[in-house]
Scaffold this motif. Structure first.
Motif, PDB file in Angstrom:
ATOM      1  N   ILE A  36      15.948 -14.702 -59.382  1.00 41.16           N
ATOM      2  CA  ILE A  36      14.730 -15.492 -59.164  1.00 41.16           C
ATOM      3  C   ILE A  36      15.074 -16.975 -59.160  1.00 41.16           C
ATOM      4  CG2 ILE A  36      12.412 -16.008 -59.999  1.00 41.16           C
ATOM      5  CD1 ILE A  36      12.762 -13.162 -58.986  1.00 41.16           C
ATOM      6  N   GLY A  37      15.990 -17.397 -60.048  1.00 45.91           N
ATOM      7  CA  GLY A  37      16.393 -18.794 -60.094  1.00 45.91           C
ATOM      8  C   GLY A  37      16.976 -19.265 -58.766  1.00 45.91           C
ATOM      9  N   PHE A  38      17.842 -18.453 -58.168  1.00 41.29           N
ATOM     10  CA  PHE A  38      18.413 -18.820 -56.876  1.00 41.29           C
ATOM     11  C   PHE A  38      17.329 -18.908 -55.803  1.00 41.29           C
ATOM     12  CE2 PHE A  38      22.822 -18.223 -58.181  1.00 41.29           C
ATOM     13  CZ  PHE A  38      23.501 -19.047 -57.304  1.00 41.29           C
ATOM     14  N   SER A  39      16.359 -18.014 -55.855  1.00 41.24           N
ATOM     15  CA  SER A  39      15.281 -18.050 -54.867  1.00 41.24           C
ATOM     16  C   SER A  39      14.496 -19.355 -54.970  1.00 41.24           C
ATOM     17  CB  SER A  39      14.342 -16.853 -55.058  1.00 41.24           C
ATOM     18  OG  SER A  39      14.975 -15.642 -54.735  1.00 41.24           O
ATOM     19  N   ILE A  40      14.181 -19.759 -56.187  1.00 38.03           N
ATOM     20  CA  ILE A  40      13.432 -21.001 -56.368  1.00 38.03           C
ATOM     21  C   ILE A  40      14.286 -22.191 -55.948  1.00 38.03           C
ATOM     22  CG2 ILE A  40      12.197 -22.454 -58.022  1.00 38.03           C
ATOM     23  CD1 ILE A  40      10.942 -19.658 -57.371  1.00 38.03           C
ATOM     24  N   TRP A  41      15.569 -22.180 -56.329  1.00 35.78           N
ATOM     25  CA  TRP A  41      16.462 -23.278 -55.964  1.00 35.78           C
ATOM     26  C   TRP A  41      16.532 -23.447 -54.450  1.00 35.78           C
ATOM     27  CZ3 TRP A  41      22.505 -23.262 -56.444  1.00 35.78           C
ATOM     28  CH2 TRP A  41      22.980 -24.575 -56.318  1.00 35.78           C
ATOM     29  N   SER A  42      16.520 -22.345 -53.721  1.00 40.32           N
ATOM     30  CA  SER A  42      16.653 -22.399 -52.262  1.00 40.32           C
ATOM     31  C   SER A  42      15.304 -22.417 -51.551  1.00 40.32           C
ATOM     32  CB  SER A  42      17.502 -21.226 -51.765  1.00 40.32           C
ATOM     33  OG  SER A  42      16.996 -19.989 -52.222  1.00 40.32           O
ATOM     34  N   PHE A  43      14.208 -22.655 -52.282  1.00 40.58           N
ATOM     35  CA  PHE A  43      12.877 -22.735 -51.672  1.00 40.58           C
ATOM     36  C   PHE A  43      12.847 -23.642 -50.445  1.00 40.58           C
ATOM     37  CE2 PHE A  43       9.283 -21.522 -54.852  1.00 40.58           C
ATOM     38  CZ  PHE A  43       9.219 -20.275 -54.274  1.00 40.58           C
ATOM     39  N   TRP A  44      13.511 -24.812 -50.566  1.00 38.90           N
ATOM     40  CA  TRP A  44      13.370 -25.795 -49.492  1.00 38.90           C
ATOM     41  C   TRP A  44      14.089 -25.385 -48.220  1.00 38.90           C
ATOM     42  CZ3 TRP A  44       9.674 -29.133 -49.155  1.00 38.90           C
ATOM     43  CH2 TRP A  44       9.004 -29.496 -50.329  1.00 38.90           C
ATOM     44  N   SER A  45      15.051 -24.466 -48.309  1.00 34.61           N
ATOM     45  CA  SER A  45      15.667 -23.962 -47.076  1.00 34.61           C
ATOM     46  C   SER A  45      14.652 -23.172 -46.265  1.00 34.61           C
ATOM     47  CB  SER A  45      16.876 -23.074 -47.405  1.00 34.61           C
ATOM     48  OG  SER A  45      16.475 -21.843 -47.986  1.00 34.61           O
ATOM     49  N   VAL A  46      13.590 -22.703 -46.932  1.00 38.28           N
ATOM     50  CA  VAL A  46      12.513 -21.952 -46.274  1.00 38.28           C
ATOM     51  C   VAL A  46      11.302 -22.842 -46.031  1.00 38.28           C
ATOM     52  CG1 VAL A  46      10.988 -19.950 -46.434  1.00 38.28           C
ATOM     53  CG2 VAL A  46      13.298 -19.825 -47.376  1.00 38.28           C
ATOM     54  N   LEU A  47      10.938 -23.644 -47.021  1.00 41.13           N
ATOM     55  CA  LEU A  47       9.736 -24.467 -46.891  1.00 41.13           C
ATOM     56  C   LEU A  47       9.833 -25.443 -45.718  1.00 41.13           C
ATOM     57  CD1 LEU A  47       8.869 -25.239 -50.629  1.00 41.13           C
ATOM     58  CD2 LEU A  47       7.737 -23.627 -49.089  1.00 41.13           C
ATOM     59  N   VAL A  48      11.049 -25.940 -45.416  1.00 41.20           N
ATOM     60  CA  VAL A  48      11.171 -26.869 -44.284  1.00 41.20           C
ATOM     61  C   VAL A  48      10.842 -26.187 -42.964  1.00 41.20           C
ATOM     62  CG1 VAL A  48      12.837 -28.414 -45.392  1.00 41.20           C
ATOM     63  CG2 VAL A  48      13.674 -26.408 -44.136  1.00 41.20           C
ATOM     64  N   LEU A  49      10.957 -24.849 -42.900  1.00 40.68           N
ATOM     65  CA  LEU A  49      10.598 -24.134 -41.677  1.00 40.68           C
ATOM     66  C   LEU A  49       9.087 -24.150 -41.458  1.00 40.68           C
ATOM     67  CD1 LEU A  49      12.969 -21.029 -41.952  1.00 40.68           C
ATOM     68  CD2 LEU A  49      13.374 -23.187 -40.749  1.00 40.68           C
ATOM     69  N   PHE A  50       8.328 -24.369 -42.522  1.00 42.65           N
ATOM     70  CA  PHE A  50       6.865 -24.454 -42.410  1.00 42.65           C
ATOM     71  C   PHE A  50       6.406 -25.871 -42.060  1.00 42.65           C
ATOM     72  CE2 PHE A  50       7.492 -20.776 -45.138  1.00 42.65           C
ATOM     73  CZ  PHE A  50       6.515 -19.883 -44.730  1.00 42.65           C
ATOM     74  N   MET A  51       7.335 -26.819 -42.079  1.00 39.62           N
ATOM     75  CA  MET A  51       6.963 -28.231 -41.918  1.00 39.62           C
ATOM     76  C   MET A  51       7.109 -28.642 -40.458  1.00 39.62           C
ATOM     77  SD  MET A  51       8.817 -29.559 -45.437  1.00 39.62           S
ATOM     78  CE  MET A  51       8.077 -31.184 -45.503  1.00 39.62           C
ATOM     79  N   GLY A  52       6.040 -28.452 -39.694  1.00 42.39           N
ATOM     80  CA  GLY A  52       6.031 -28.806 -38.281  1.00 42.39           C
ATOM     81  C   GLY A  52       5.856 -30.293 -38.060  1.00 42.39           C
ATOM     82  N   ASP A  53       5.578 -30.669 -36.810  1.00 43.92           N
ATOM     83  CA  ASP A  53       5.439 -32.079 -36.450  1.00 43.92           C
ATOM     84  C   ASP A  53       4.342 -32.773 -37.245  1.00 43.92           C
ATOM     85  OD1 ASP A  53       7.455 -31.708 -34.622  1.00 43.92           O
ATOM     86  OD2 ASP A  53       6.092 -31.398 -32.912  1.00 43.92           O
ATOM     87  N   GLU A  54       3.333 -32.001 -37.658  1.00 46.17           N
ATOM     88  CA  GLU A  54       2.208 -32.613 -38.380  1.00 46.17           C
ATOM     89  C   GLU A  54       2.618 -33.181 -39.734  1.00 46.17           C
ATOM     90  OE1 GLU A  54       2.113 -28.146 -39.301  1.00 46.17           O
ATOM     91  OE2 GLU A  54       2.601 -29.493 -37.626  1.00 46.17           O
ATOM     92  N   TYR A  55       3.782 -32.783 -40.242  1.00 49.64           N
ATOM     93  CA  TYR A  55       4.253 -33.322 -41.513  1.00 49.64           C
ATOM     94  C   TYR A  55       4.934 -34.678 -41.345  1.00 49.64           C
ATOM     95  CZ  TYR A  55       3.325 -29.022 -44.143  1.00 49.64           C
ATOM     96  OH  TYR A  55       2.713 -27.959 -44.778  1.00 49.64           O
ATOM     97  N   GLY A  56       5.335 -35.000 -40.112  1.00 49.68           N
ATOM     98  CA  GLY A  56       5.933 -36.308 -39.846  1.00 49.68           C
ATOM     99  C   GLY A  56       7.306 -36.510 -40.461  1.00 49.68           C
ATOM    100  N   ILE A  57       8.090 -35.444 -40.610  1.00 51.62           N
ATOM    101  CA  ILE A  57       9.424 -35.552 -41.213  1.00 51.62           C
ATOM    102  C   ILE A  57      10.458 -35.105 -40.187  1.00 51.62           C
ATOM    103  CG2 ILE A  57      10.917 -34.795 -43.093  1.00 51.62           C
ATOM    104  CD1 ILE A  57       8.426 -34.254 -44.744  1.00 51.62           C
ATOM    105  N   ASP A  58      11.425 -35.982 -39.896  1.00 49.39           N
ATOM    106  CA  ASP A  58      12.434 -35.662 -38.892  1.00 49.39           C
ATOM    107  C   ASP A  58      13.528 -34.774 -39.488  1.00 49.39           C
ATOM    108  OD1 ASP A  58      14.017 -37.310 -40.463  1.00 49.39           O
ATOM    109  OD2 ASP A  58      14.102 -38.953 -39.017  1.00 49.39           O
TER     110      ASP A  58
END
Length: 465
Positions: free
Chosen positions: A48-70
């Protein structure tokens, strides 16, 4: 050197006052069942710890153009989580001896609620980039679970079983990376890439379950005392830093590639979030599954031999990735990249097997025998494991920063891969020069050498190394 002595009996907790896994009768009648039970729940919490640590490898896939992050900003979010996860491994290592393995597993698992709840609150367009960075900092606590878990399990098992046990513990934890990526894929495929909170909702109850099971079924080992002398000695030992360097090449590659894979596919091969998510889990999954085999093969053939073959293979696979990138061949790129994951998983298992073997060999070179030598090896390897794990995890930071710079400069990851190829070549040379050339020389003169106070290559010919 002084033997580690059990502390006074404790009340109100699951403390084991005497523990001698090197005693075959004790191991067969009592130790093995207890060690395996603790290994099981350690794996769950670390997973579970590794899953939480690697959250952002997945969360960035949800961050489309509307988030304004290149893309560079997304790589930096991933790098931030990687950096914090590496740094917290040092205090997490010593927390096991200070609070007990079972007690700290409960605390560290419970702490995973902090980044999960924070991400739930902020994960929407319009949130500032600084806020996302702060949440990425919080997710780093998941990276610390590995160090405390490995230090704890290292104390439970005899030297002859450490390669298998540490490989299984780490491999089960590493699988947390592809699992969270698979869950992310399912969320994107069913709820769409605008529903990151569904992913977070899945993990919140799992964190509570992991903490509760650790509280109910795990144990603390009283003989594992907080030995600051061991920490100082391991810091001064050349092998700690040599193995840290090699672990940058194995685990640093695994975690760095795991975090970056989806972003590389999106930015270099124009994959959509769903297309990227449908592929990214494969490499981390295979790399996690083979890690116990890396430990097992190291038990059988010697960790240094397996590690050398791993680095040579990683150099070859990186060459394939570079050629595929220049030819813009996604199929060949995936073959080479997934091979990197598999080889890094094997190397993760073999390098961690080398650590206790090195200090056991050092104990013998000092003239220690039996339980005295085993206690010395456990003492120093337990301290070194956390430091090596922390420095190794920084390799993941380096990989993501290298990708960030490469994409900023050229729009491609080729330059980053070229630097990785050179690094794997250097790791191969170091492994051979320090742990194989010296071992053969020692064997030729009778299998003994002076490790303490001698050159780093003077390691006895010992299958654990």
């Amino acid at each position: 050197m002084s033997d580690v002595k059990p502390r006074a009996a404790r009340r109100g907790g699951r403390w084991i006052e005497e523990w001698d896994p090197e005693d075959e009768h004790f191991w067969r009648t009592t130790g093995e069942s207890v060690a395996r039970r603790n290994l099981l729940y350690s794996v769950l919490s670390e997973h579970i710890g590794f899953s939480i640590w690697s959250f952002w490898s997945v969360l960035v896939l949800f961050m489309g153009d509307e988030y304004g992050i290149d893309p560079a900003g997304k790589f930096f979010l991933v790098s931030t989580a990687t950096l914090v996860g590496a740094v917290v491994r040092v205090p997490y290592t010593f927390a096991v001896a200070r609070f007990g393995g079972r007690n700290w597993t409960v605390v560290s698992a419970s702490m995973l609620l902090l980044p999960t709840v924070a991400a739930w609150i902020v994960m929407e367009p319009g949130t500032s980039y600084t806020t996302f960075l702060l949440v990425a900092v919080l997710t780093g606590v998941g990276g610390g679970n590995f160090a405390s878990s490995m230090t704890n399990i290292n104390a439970f098992f005899p030297l002859r079983k450490k390669g298998w046990a540490l490989g299984l513990n780490a491999g089960g934890g590493n699988i947390g990376v592809p699992v969270v990526q698979l869950v992310g894929l399912l969320v994107i495929a069913t709820a769409g890439d605008g529903s990151p909170r569904v992913l977070l909702a899945v993990y919140t109850p799992l964190i509570v379950v992991a903490a509760a099971l650790a509280w109910r079924y795990m144990d603390n080992l009283a003989p594992v005392t907080n030995d600051t002398g061991a920490a100082r000695e391991s810091v001064r030992d050349a092998h700690t830093w040599i193995m840290s360097f090699l672990y940058i090449g194995t685990f640093g590659s695994f975690i760095g590639y795991s975090f970056a894979f989806g972003l590389v596919l999106q930015n270099q091969f124009d994959r959509t979030p769903l297309q990227a998510a449908s592929i990214t889990f494969i490499g981390p999954l295979l790399g996690s599954l083979v890690r116990p085999f890396g430990g097992h093969w190291a038990d059988r053939f010697g960790g240094a031999r397996i590690t050398l073959f791993t680095f040579l293979g990683m150099a070859a696979a990186t060459g394939v990735v570079i050629m595929a990138s220049r030819a813009e061949s996604l199929a060949v790129f995936l073959v080479g990249f997934i091979a990197l994951f598999v080889l890094s998983g094997v190397g993760n298992g073999s390098t961690y097997k080398m650590i206790p073997g090195i200090y056991q060999a050092k104990a013998r070179a000092l003239g220690l025998r039996g339980e005295e030598a085993a206690a010395y090896g456990r003492r120093l390897s337990g301290a070194a494991i956390g430091l090596i794990g922390a420095v190794g995890a920084l390799g993941g930071l380096g990989i993501n920063l290298a990708f960030r710079q490469s994409f900023l400069a050229t729009g491609s990851g080729v330059n980053a891969f070229v630097s990785f190829l050179a690094f794997y070549g250097l790791c191969s040379v170091v492994t051979w020069a320090v742990y194989l050339r010296g071992a053969r020389r020692a064997a030729s003169v009778g299998g003994g050498a002076t490790v303490a106070g001698g050159r780093p290559s003077e390691v006895p010919a010992y299958t654990g190394v």
